[in-house]
Design a protein around this motif. Structure first.
Motif, short mmCIF file in Angstrom:
data_model
loop_
_atom_site.label_atom_id
_atom_site.label_comp_id
_atom_site.label_asym_id
_atom_site.label_seq_id
_atom_site.Cartn_x
_atom_site.Cartn_y
_atom_site.Cartn_z
N LYS A 13 4.30 8.51 2.17
CA LYS A 13 5.62 8.26 1.59
C LYS A 13 6.23 9.61 1.26
O LYS A 13 5.55 10.63 1.35
CB LYS A 13 5.53 7.38 0.35
CG LYS A 13 4.68 7.96 -0.76
CD LYS A 13 4.56 6.98 -1.92
CE LYS A 13 3.47 7.35 -2.85
NZ LYS A 13 3.71 8.20 -3.90
N SER A 14 7.47 9.61 0.88
CA SER A 14 8.09 10.87 0.48
C SER A 14 7.39 11.41 -0.75
O SER A 14 7.04 10.65 -1.66
CB SER A 14 9.58 10.65 0.18
OG SER A 14 10.25 10.19 1.33
N GLU A 15 7.19 12.71 -0.80
CA GLU A 15 6.45 13.34 -1.89
C GLU A 15 7.08 13.02 -3.25
O GLU A 15 8.30 13.14 -3.43
CB GLU A 15 6.41 14.86 -1.70
CG GLU A 15 5.50 15.56 -2.68
CD GLU A 15 5.35 17.03 -2.39
OE1 GLU A 15 4.99 17.76 -3.31
OE2 GLU A 15 5.60 17.44 -1.24
N SER A 45 7.54 10.21 -4.60
CA SER A 45 8.22 8.92 -4.65
C SER A 45 7.25 7.80 -5.00
O SER A 45 6.08 7.85 -4.68
CB SER A 45 8.87 8.62 -3.30
OG SER A 45 9.51 7.38 -3.32
N LYS A 46 7.78 6.77 -5.64
CA LYS A 46 7.02 5.56 -5.93
C LYS A 46 7.48 4.43 -5.02
O LYS A 46 7.07 3.29 -5.16
CB LYS A 46 7.21 5.16 -7.40
CG LYS A 46 6.65 6.18 -8.37
CD LYS A 46 6.86 5.75 -9.79
CE LYS A 46 6.33 6.83 -10.73
NZ LYS A 46 6.45 6.42 -12.13
N ILE A 47 8.36 4.79 -4.09
CA ILE A 47 8.95 3.82 -3.16
C ILE A 47 8.65 4.27 -1.73
O ILE A 47 8.84 5.43 -1.38
CB ILE A 47 10.47 3.72 -3.38
CG1 ILE A 47 10.78 3.22 -4.78
CG2 ILE A 47 11.12 2.84 -2.32
CD1 ILE A 47 12.24 3.29 -5.16
N TYR A 48 8.21 3.34 -0.92
CA TYR A 48 8.03 3.59 0.51
C TYR A 48 9.32 3.16 1.19
O TYR A 48 9.71 1.99 1.09
CB TYR A 48 6.84 2.77 1.04
CG TYR A 48 5.51 3.29 0.57
CD1 TYR A 48 4.71 4.08 1.39
CD2 TYR A 48 5.04 3.00 -0.71
CE1 TYR A 48 3.49 4.57 0.96
CE2 TYR A 48 3.82 3.48 -1.14
CZ TYR A 48 3.05 4.26 -0.30
OH TYR A 48 1.84 4.74 -0.74
N SER A 49 9.99 4.08 1.86
CA SER A 49 11.27 3.73 2.49
C SER A 49 11.48 4.52 3.77
O SER A 49 10.89 5.58 3.97
CB SER A 49 12.42 3.99 1.52
OG SER A 49 12.51 5.35 1.20
N THR A 109 3.07 2.37 -7.29
CA THR A 109 4.04 1.99 -6.26
C THR A 109 4.99 0.93 -6.80
O THR A 109 4.56 -0.08 -7.34
CB THR A 109 3.32 1.46 -5.00
OG1 THR A 109 2.44 2.47 -4.51
CG2 THR A 109 4.32 1.08 -3.92
N TYR A 156 10.89 0.47 5.93
CA TYR A 156 9.59 1.13 6.07
C TYR A 156 8.56 0.12 6.58
O TYR A 156 7.82 0.39 7.53
CB TYR A 156 9.15 1.71 4.72
CG TYR A 156 7.84 2.44 4.76
CD1 TYR A 156 7.79 3.82 4.94
CD2 TYR A 156 6.63 1.77 4.62
CE1 TYR A 156 6.58 4.50 4.97
CE2 TYR A 156 5.43 2.44 4.65
CZ TYR A 156 5.40 3.80 4.82
OH TYR A 156 4.20 4.47 4.87
#
Length: 112
Positions: free
Chosen positions: A15-17, A19-23, A55, A62
């Protein structure tokens, strides 16, 4: 098809560094290639998809990039038998995160 073993796929670094969201569909597709899901879809193993405990969300873009091909190929039931989604501490996903996954499966099947 007999299931031989359960393998872990650690999603912490996918995931983006910070981040708590996978997008992002492109990132999902990139991760799919990186963890070689095409080969995993064909084998006789089950996989635990391990997500960090903090998360918050897996966006449909994603999830689709990562799993759409698998869902279409395997169908809902076999996909859910093969891929189990849990937190790193082994706990089941919170309802909101489980809904993200359920909606992602529905979206993939609608597209098909």
């Amino acid at each position: 098809m007999e299931i031989n073993e359960i393998n872990k796929i650690n999603m912490h670094n996918h995931k983006s560094e910070g981040s708590k969201i996978y997008s992002g569909r492109d990132l999902g597709i990139e991760v799919r290639d990186l963890i070689d899901l095409d080969s995993k879809d064909k084998d006789d193993n089950k996989y635990n998809m391990i997500f960090p405990d903090d998360t918050v969300s897996i966006n449909s873009s994603y999830f689709g990039g990562l799993f759409e091909t698998s869902i279409i190929k395997l169908g809902r039931e076999k996909f859910l038998e093969k891929y189990n989604f849990i937190y790193a501490d082994g706990k089941e996903l919170k309802d909101a995160l489980q809904r993200n996954i359920d909606e992602g499966i529905d979206d993939a099947l609608k597209e098909f």
